[in-house]
Design a protein around this motif. Structure first.
Motif, PDB file in Angstrom:
ATOM      1  N   LYS A  80      47.420  50.850  48.524  1.00  0.00           N
ATOM      2  CA  LYS A  80      47.588  51.643  49.751  1.00  0.00           C
ATOM      3  C   LYS A  80      48.924  51.417  50.447  1.00  0.00           C
ATOM      4  O   LYS A  80      49.570  52.375  50.846  1.00  0.00           O
ATOM      5  CB  LYS A  80      46.454  51.351  50.744  1.00  0.00           C
ATOM      6  CG  LYS A  80      45.151  52.001  50.408  1.00  0.00           C
ATOM      7  CD  LYS A  80      44.163  51.781  51.536  1.00  0.00           C
ATOM      8  CE  LYS A  80      43.176  50.715  51.145  1.00  0.00           C
ATOM      9  NZ  LYS A  80      42.112  50.523  52.135  1.00  0.00           N
ATOM     10  N   PRO A  81      49.366  50.165  50.625  1.00  0.00           N
ATOM     11  CA  PRO A  81      50.614  49.939  51.367  1.00  0.00           C
ATOM     12  C   PRO A  81      51.893  50.351  50.620  1.00  0.00           C
ATOM     13  O   PRO A  81      52.943  50.462  51.239  1.00  0.00           O
ATOM     14  CB  PRO A  81      50.643  48.433  51.619  1.00  0.00           C
ATOM     15  CG  PRO A  81      49.275  47.946  51.328  1.00  0.00           C
ATOM     16  CD  PRO A  81      48.674  48.909  50.376  1.00  0.00           C
ATOM     17  N   CYS A  82      51.824  50.571  49.334  1.00  0.00           N
ATOM     18  CA  CYS A  82      53.028  50.903  48.556  1.00  0.00           C
ATOM     19  C   CYS A  82      53.565  52.280  48.948  1.00  0.00           C
ATOM     20  O   CYS A  82      52.793  53.225  49.123  1.00  0.00           O
ATOM     21  CB  CYS A  82      52.731  50.877  47.065  1.00  0.00           C
ATOM     22  SG  CYS A  82      52.448  49.233  46.410  1.00  0.00           S
ATOM     23  N   VAL A  83      54.881  52.384  49.045  1.00  0.00           N
ATOM     24  CA  VAL A  83      55.513  53.649  49.416  1.00  0.00           C
ATOM     25  C   VAL A  83      56.168  54.340  48.214  1.00  0.00           C
ATOM     26  O   VAL A  83      56.633  55.465  48.327  1.00  0.00           O
ATOM     27  CB  VAL A  83      56.554  53.453  50.535  1.00  0.00           C
ATOM     28  CG1 VAL A  83      55.873  53.028  51.818  1.00  0.00           C
ATOM     29  CG2 VAL A  83      57.609  52.453  50.136  1.00  0.00           C
TER      30      VAL A  83
ATOM     31  N   TRP B  75      46.667  40.270  43.928  1.00  0.00           N
ATOM     32  CA  TRP B  75      46.979  41.257  42.912  1.00  0.00           C
ATOM     33  C   TRP B  75      48.400  41.744  43.132  1.00  0.00           C
ATOM     34  O   TRP B  75      48.770  42.110  44.232  1.00  0.00           O
ATOM     35  CB  TRP B  75      45.995  42.403  43.005  1.00  0.00           C
ATOM     36  CG  TRP B  75      44.577  41.945  42.809  1.00  0.00           C
ATOM     37  CD1 TRP B  75      43.890  41.062  43.583  1.00  0.00           C
ATOM     38  CD2 TRP B  75      43.700  42.324  41.774  1.00  0.00           C
ATOM     39  NE1 TRP B  75      42.630  40.882  43.099  1.00  0.00           N
ATOM     40  CE2 TRP B  75      42.486  41.644  41.978  1.00  0.00           C
ATOM     41  CE3 TRP B  75      43.812  43.184  40.685  1.00  0.00           C
ATOM     42  CZ2 TRP B  75      41.398  41.797  41.137  1.00  0.00           C
ATOM     43  CZ3 TRP B  75      42.721  43.333  39.863  1.00  0.00           C
ATOM     44  CH2 TRP B  75      41.536  42.648  40.078  1.00  0.00           C
ATOM     45  N   GLN B  76      49.189  41.768  42.072  1.00  0.00           N
ATOM     46  CA  GLN B  76      50.590  42.150  42.176  1.00  0.00           C
ATOM     47  C   GLN B  76      50.783  43.573  41.677  1.00  0.00           C
ATOM     48  O   GLN B  76      50.361  43.919  40.578  1.00  0.00           O
ATOM     49  CB  GLN B  76      51.453  41.188  41.361  1.00  0.00           C
ATOM     50  CG  GLN B  76      52.927  41.406  41.553  1.00  0.00           C
ATOM     51  CD  GLN B  76      53.734  40.381  40.814  1.00  0.00           C
ATOM     52  OE1 GLN B  76      53.604  40.261  39.601  1.00  0.00           O
ATOM     53  NE2 GLN B  76      54.556  39.639  41.533  1.00  0.00           N
TER      54      GLN B  76
ATOM     55  N   ASN C 144      52.582  41.423  46.396  1.00  0.00           N
ATOM     56  CA  ASN C 144      51.212  40.935  46.286  1.00  0.00           C
ATOM     57  C   ASN C 144      50.330  41.547  47.365  1.00  0.00           C
ATOM     58  O   ASN C 144      50.714  41.608  48.527  1.00  0.00           O
ATOM     59  CB  ASN C 144      51.182  39.419  46.408  1.00  0.00           C
ATOM     60  CG  ASN C 144      51.832  38.748  45.226  1.00  0.00           C
ATOM     61  OD1 ASN C 144      51.704  39.197  44.101  1.00  0.00           O
ATOM     62  ND2 ASN C 144      52.531  37.666  45.472  1.00  0.00           N
ATOM     63  N   TYR C 145      49.134  41.972  46.942  1.00  0.00           N
ATOM     64  CA  TYR C 145      48.158  42.561  47.849  1.00  0.00           C
ATOM     65  C   TYR C 145      46.778  42.034  47.500  1.00  0.00           C
ATOM     66  O   TYR C 145      46.566  41.482  46.430  1.00  0.00           O
ATOM     67  CB  TYR C 145      48.143  44.094  47.721  1.00  0.00           C
ATOM     68  CG  TYR C 145      49.442  44.745  48.086  1.00  0.00           C
ATOM     69  CD1 TYR C 145      49.837  44.846  49.406  1.00  0.00           C
ATOM     70  CD2 TYR C 145      50.279  45.263  47.113  1.00  0.00           C
ATOM     71  CE1 TYR C 145      51.039  45.447  49.750  1.00  0.00           C
ATOM     72  CE2 TYR C 145      51.483  45.867  47.449  1.00  0.00           C
ATOM     73  CZ  TYR C 145      51.849  45.954  48.761  1.00  0.00           C
ATOM     74  OH  TYR C 145      53.035  46.543  49.100  1.00  0.00           O
ATOM     75  N   SER C 146      45.824  42.232  48.389  1.00  0.00           N
ATOM     76  CA  SER C 146      44.444  41.861  48.078  1.00  0.00           C
ATOM     77  C   SER C 146      43.776  43.021  47.335  1.00  0.00           C
ATOM     78  O   SER C 146      44.238  44.163  47.374  1.00  0.00           O
ATOM     79  CB  SER C 146      43.675  41.527  49.351  1.00  0.00           C
ATOM     80  OG  SER C 146      43.471  42.677  50.118  1.00  0.00           O
ATOM     81  N   LEU C 147      42.678  42.721  46.713  1.00  0.00           N
ATOM     82  CA  LEU C 147      41.931  43.726  45.951  1.00  0.00           C
ATOM     83  C   LEU C 147      41.478  44.880  46.835  1.00  0.00           C
ATOM     84  O   LEU C 147      41.352  46.014  46.382  1.00  0.00           O
ATOM     85  CB  LEU C 147      40.722  43.066  45.282  1.00  0.00           C
ATOM     86  CG  LEU C 147      39.818  43.923  44.426  1.00  0.00           C
ATOM     87  CD1 LEU C 147      40.595  44.546  43.278  1.00  0.00           C
ATOM     88  CD2 LEU C 147      38.653  43.122  43.903  1.00  0.00           C
ATOM     89  N   ASP C 148      41.276  44.636  48.116  1.00  0.00           N
ATOM     90  CA  ASP C 148      40.838  45.677  49.051  1.00  0.00           C
ATOM     91  C   ASP C 148      41.852  46.798  49.206  1.00  0.00           C
ATOM     92  O   ASP C 148      41.515  47.878  49.683  1.00  0.00           O
ATOM     93  CB  ASP C 148      40.566  45.083  50.437  1.00  0.00           C
ATOM     94  CG  ASP C 148      39.437  44.062  50.407  1.00  0.00           C
ATOM     95  OD1 ASP C 148      38.575  44.154  49.512  1.00  0.00           O
ATOM     96  OD2 ASP C 148      39.425  43.186  51.284  1.00  0.00           O
ATOM     97  N   ASN C 149      43.092  46.560  48.808  1.00  0.00           N
ATOM     98  CA  ASN C 149      44.153  47.557  48.980  1.00  0.00           C
ATOM     99  C   ASN C 149      44.336  48.487  47.776  1.00  0.00           C
ATOM    100  O   ASN C 149      45.188  49.354  47.807  1.00  0.00           O
ATOM    101  CB  ASN C 149      45.494  46.868  49.269  1.00  0.00           C
ATOM    102  CG  ASN C 149      45.548  46.336  50.680  1.00  0.00           C
ATOM    103  OD1 ASN C 149      45.216  47.036  51.618  1.00  0.00           O
ATOM    104  ND2 ASN C 149      45.964  45.099  50.821  1.00  0.00           N
ATOM    105  N   ILE C 150      43.538  48.318  46.735  1.00  0.00           N
ATOM    106  CA  ILE C 150      43.651  49.206  45.564  1.00  0.00           C
ATOM    107  C   ILE C 150      42.873  50.486  45.826  1.00  0.00           C
ATOM    108  O   ILE C 150      41.740  50.467  46.293  1.00  0.00           O
ATOM    109  CB  ILE C 150      43.116  48.536  44.293  1.00  0.00           C
ATOM    110  CG1 ILE C 150      44.002  47.362  43.886  1.00  0.00           C
ATOM    111  CG2 ILE C 150      43.045  49.538  43.141  1.00  0.00           C
ATOM    112  CD1 ILE C 150      43.554  46.643  42.642  1.00  0.00           C
ATOM    113  N   ILE C 151      43.511  51.626  45.514  1.00  0.00           N
ATOM    114  CA  ILE C 151      42.850  52.922  45.651  1.00  0.00           C
ATOM    115  C   ILE C 151      43.021  53.723  44.363  1.00  0.00           C
ATOM    116  O   ILE C 151      43.928  53.441  43.561  1.00  0.00           O
ATOM    117  CB  ILE C 151      43.430  53.743  46.831  1.00  0.00           C
ATOM    118  CG1 ILE C 151      44.927  53.972  46.659  1.00  0.00           C
ATOM    119  CG2 ILE C 151      43.127  53.065  48.152  1.00  0.00           C
ATOM    120  CD1 ILE C 151      45.519  54.980  47.643  1.00  0.00           C
ATOM    121  N   ILE C 152      42.178  54.688  44.158  1.00  0.00           N
ATOM    122  CA  ILE C 152      42.368  55.656  43.067  1.00  0.00           C
ATOM    123  C   ILE C 152      43.346  56.680  43.599  1.00  0.00           C
ATOM    124  O   ILE C 152      43.126  57.282  44.651  1.00  0.00           O
ATOM    125  CB  ILE C 152      41.044  56.310  42.653  1.00  0.00           C
ATOM    126  CG1 ILE C 152      40.122  55.265  42.047  1.00  0.00           C
ATOM    127  CG2 ILE C 152      41.293  57.453  41.677  1.00  0.00           C
ATOM    128  CD1 ILE C 152      38.737  55.764  41.721  1.00  0.00           C
TER     129      ILE C 152
END
Length: 55
Positions: free
Chosen positions: A13-16, A36-37, A44-52
């Motif tokens: 999510k935070p990636c631009v 998670w990188q 590095n981010y937490s698993l909560d930040n992964i989205i489809i």
């Protein structure tokens, strides 16, 4: 990451940036990690930040 076609696109999510990754392969390779990188920007981010990725 694996050299195969992307079935389910994932992104943090935070990636631009516009880059995405194969979600199933990424989770399988990193499932024991606490952080998670992003394979594109290497942050590095937490698993909560992964989205489809909807695109």
């Amino acid at each position: 990451m694996t050299g195969s076609r992307i079935k389910i696109t994932g992104q943090f999510k935070p990636c631009v940036h516009m880059g995405c990754f194969e979600l199933e392969a990424f989770v399988e390779l990193n499932q024991r990690s606490r952080w998670w990188q992003c394979p594109t920007c290497l942050k590095n981010y937490s698993l909560d930040n992964i989205i489809i990725d909807p695109s």
